[in-house]
Design a protein around this motif. Structure first.
Motif, PDB file in Angstrom:
ATOM      1  N   PHE A 107      17.432  65.554 -46.907  1.00 13.11           N
ATOM      2  CA  PHE A 107      18.795  65.194 -47.287  1.00 13.11           C
ATOM      3  C   PHE A 107      19.634  66.447 -47.545  1.00 13.11           C
ATOM      4  N   VAL A 108      19.084  67.334 -48.381  1.00 10.64           N
ATOM      5  CA  VAL A 108      19.840  68.532 -48.770  1.00 10.64           C
ATOM      6  C   VAL A 108      20.053  69.445 -47.567  1.00 10.64           C
ATOM      7  N   GLU A 109      19.049  69.540 -46.726  1.00 13.17           N
ATOM      8  CA  GLU A 109      19.167  70.377 -45.522  1.00 13.17           C
ATOM      9  C   GLU A 109      20.320  69.884 -44.641  1.00 13.17           C
ATOM     10  N   GLN A 110      20.308  68.593 -44.400  1.00  8.98           N
ATOM     11  CA  GLN A 110      21.347  67.997 -43.536  1.00  8.98           C
ATOM     12  C   GLN A 110      22.734  68.144 -44.113  1.00  8.98           C
ATOM     13  N   ALA A 111      22.838  67.801 -45.407  1.00  8.81           N
ATOM     14  CA  ALA A 111      24.156  67.847 -46.054  1.00  8.81           C
ATOM     15  C   ALA A 111      24.665  69.290 -46.079  1.00  8.81           C
ATOM     16  N   THR A 112      23.773  70.246 -46.354  1.00 10.49           N
ATOM     17  CA  THR A 112      24.192  71.651 -46.407  1.00 10.49           C
ATOM     18  C   THR A 112      24.677  72.104 -45.038  1.00 10.49           C
ATOM     19  N   GLU A 113      23.897  71.753 -44.033  1.00  8.07           N
ATOM     20  CA  GLU A 113      24.253  72.163 -42.678  1.00  8.07           C
ATOM     21  C   GLU A 113      25.650  71.665 -42.314  1.00  8.07           C
TER      22      GLU A 113
ATOM     23  N   GLN B 111      36.642  68.261 -51.541  1.00  3.04           N
ATOM     24  CA  GLN B 111      36.625  66.837 -51.193  1.00  3.04           C
ATOM     25  C   GLN B 111      35.818  66.569 -49.925  1.00  3.04           C
ATOM     26  N   GLN B 112      35.909  67.515 -49.007  1.00  2.21           N
ATOM     27  CA  GLN B 112      35.146  67.367 -47.752  1.00  2.21           C
ATOM     28  C   GLN B 112      33.644  67.353 -48.036  1.00  2.21           C
ATOM     29  N   VAL B 113      33.240  68.249 -48.939  1.00  6.52           N
ATOM     30  CA  VAL B 113      31.807  68.304 -49.252  1.00  6.52           C
ATOM     31  C   VAL B 113      31.360  67.004 -49.910  1.00  6.52           C
ATOM     32  N   VAL B 114      32.185  66.493 -50.816  1.00  9.62           N
ATOM     33  CA  VAL B 114      31.849  65.222 -51.465  1.00  9.62           C
ATOM     34  C   VAL B 114      31.719  64.119 -50.413  1.00  9.62           C
ATOM     35  N   LYS B 115      32.630  64.126 -49.452  1.00 13.79           N
ATOM     36  CA  LYS B 115      32.594  63.101 -48.411  1.00 13.79           C
ATOM     37  C   LYS B 115      31.307  63.228 -47.583  1.00 13.79           C
ATOM     38  N   ILE B 116      30.919  64.473 -47.313  1.00 12.27           N
ATOM     39  CA  ILE B 116      29.684  64.677 -46.536  1.00 12.27           C
ATOM     40  C   ILE B 116      28.466  64.134 -47.288  1.00 12.27           C
ATOM     41  N   VAL B 117      28.415  64.428 -48.594  1.00 12.36           N
ATOM     42  CA  VAL B 117      27.278  63.910 -49.381  1.00 12.36           C
ATOM     43  C   VAL B 117      27.308  62.379 -49.375  1.00 12.36           C
ATOM     44  N   ASN B 118      28.483  61.815 -49.503  1.00 11.78           N
ATOM     45  CA  ASN B 118      28.613  60.356 -49.463  1.00 11.78           C
ATOM     46  C   ASN B 118      28.093  59.809 -48.126  1.00 11.78           C
ATOM     47  N   ASP B 119      28.535  60.434 -47.021  1.00 11.02           N
ATOM     48  CA  ASP B 119      28.093  59.970 -45.700  1.00 11.02           C
ATOM     49  C   ASP B 119      26.575  60.066 -45.568  1.00 11.02           C
ATOM     50  N   CYS B 120      26.030  61.181 -46.059  1.00 13.53           N
ATOM     51  CA  CYS B 120      24.568  61.356 -45.972  1.00 13.53           C
ATOM     52  C   CYS B 120      23.845  60.292 -46.799  1.00 13.53           C
ATOM     53  N   LEU B 121      24.421  59.960 -47.972  1.00 13.15           N
ATOM     54  CA  LEU B 121      23.804  58.925 -48.813  1.00 13.15           C
ATOM     55  C   LEU B 121      23.813  57.571 -48.107  1.00 13.15           C
TER      56      LEU B 121
END
Ligand code: GDP
Length: 296
Positions: free
Chosen positions: A51-57, A72-82
């Motif tokens: 999860f962390v690898e993907q979200a970081t990438e 906000q973009q990073v938050v959105k990425i974590v949301n999408d990954c979740l």
């Protein structure tokens, strides 16, 4: 459920949102905190790593850091990954065009298997207009068959008449035959559980699955058991071709590890969530809504 994970992630994101510009180092620092939050929520280690690898990438992609609102973009990425981790969209049951559909429930004793069988029968009857027949294949505990019969009476769902001395495979075949003859759309087979995974349980389950070739094999796991639910799922998956998961006790104060690990560990979607002891406390599992509860 998810309260402390939601709090932890909330404070990581609060810091990010407040920042104008972000560097790669900022993103990596935030992801380290996301990692700790997921581990504390009892999410399985390999799942957290991926999860962390993907979200970081995704988050250190040039467009994100250079955008006007990188936080906000990073938050959105974590949301999408979740959401992806939870399965993206609700997946319904595989009910074939030609009845009867055979749905087999497996899981450890105490996971909520029999209750979930009755809940699912009620759900299919009331919400989808299906004619459902339930059968208990638990011959090790006579009380289990009686429990399902009582639940059938409470929900108004038919149960296969109990004949003492029959093997689980014979009962399953009798259930399918009765369903065919009496025009039932769905047969729900409630298999025996044990307190822990053992060879006899696994052998019996595999034998039933082989003989009946169910359209669904649904693993029932208790969300409160966290990492134990994950190891249980791994063991069951090795024995029978699971098609989905029912996660019970989502109404409890589970940290969320089982919910977040289950899809990645089994490769199969969580299809339903048990949200209470009452027989109508079953919800179609919706990854978007659950992710929304975690990220607020
Ligand atoms: P089985 O041994 O796996 O068949 O477990 P049971 O179906 O008998 O359930 C064990 C206990 O868990 C019962 O008291 C159920 O009422 C309770 N239970 C099952 N599902 C849920 C749920 O989603 N939430 C809550 N709070 N209790 C549940």
């Amino acid at each position: 459920m998810f309260d402390s994970l939601a709090d932890r992630l909330g404070s990581v994101f609060e810091k990010l949102r407040g920042r104008g510009a972000l560097t790669e180092l900022d993103v990596r620092a935030a992801m380290r905190e996301v990692r700790i939050a997921l581990l504390e929520a009892d999410v399985a280690l390999p799942v957290v790593k991926d999860f962390v690898e993907q979200a970081t990438e995704r988050a250190i992609g040039a467009e994100v850091i250079r955008s006007v609102t990188p936080g906000q973009q990073v938050v959105k990425i974590v949301n999408d990954c979740l959401v992806e981790l939870l399965g993206s969209e609700h997946e319904g049951l595989n009910i074939p065009a030609t009845p009867p559909a055979v749905l087999m429930m497996v899981g450890l004793q105490g996971s909520g298997k029999t209750t979930s069988t009755a809940k699912l029968a009620k759900f299919l009857t009331e919400r989808q207009g299906k004619k459902v027949l339930m059968a208990s294949l638990d011959v090790a505990r006579p009380a289990a068959q009686e429990q399902l019969r009582v639940l059938g009476e409470q929900t108004g769902v038919a149960t296969l008449p109990i004949i003492a001395g029959q093997s689980p495979v014979t009962i399953a075949e009798r259930a399918r035959q009765s369903a065919k003859l009496q025009g039932f759309d769905v047969v729900l087979l409630d298999t025996a559980g044990r307190l822990s995974v053992d060879a006899a349980l696994m052998a019996e389950m595999a034998q039933i699955a082989n003989a009946t070739q169910p359209h669904e094999i649904l693993l029932v796991v208790d969300a409160l058991t966290g990492q134990d639910a994950v190891s249980t799922a791994t063991l069951f998956k090795a024995e029978v071709p699971l098609t989905g998961v029912i996660l019970t006790r989502m109404d409890g104060d589970a940290r969320g590890g089982a919910a977040l690990s289950m899809r990645a560990i089994t490769g199969k979607p969580i299809k339903f969530a048990g949200t209470g002891e009452k027989l109508d406390a079953l919800e179609a599992f919706d990854p978007q809504r659950v992710a929304g509860r975690i990220l607020g």
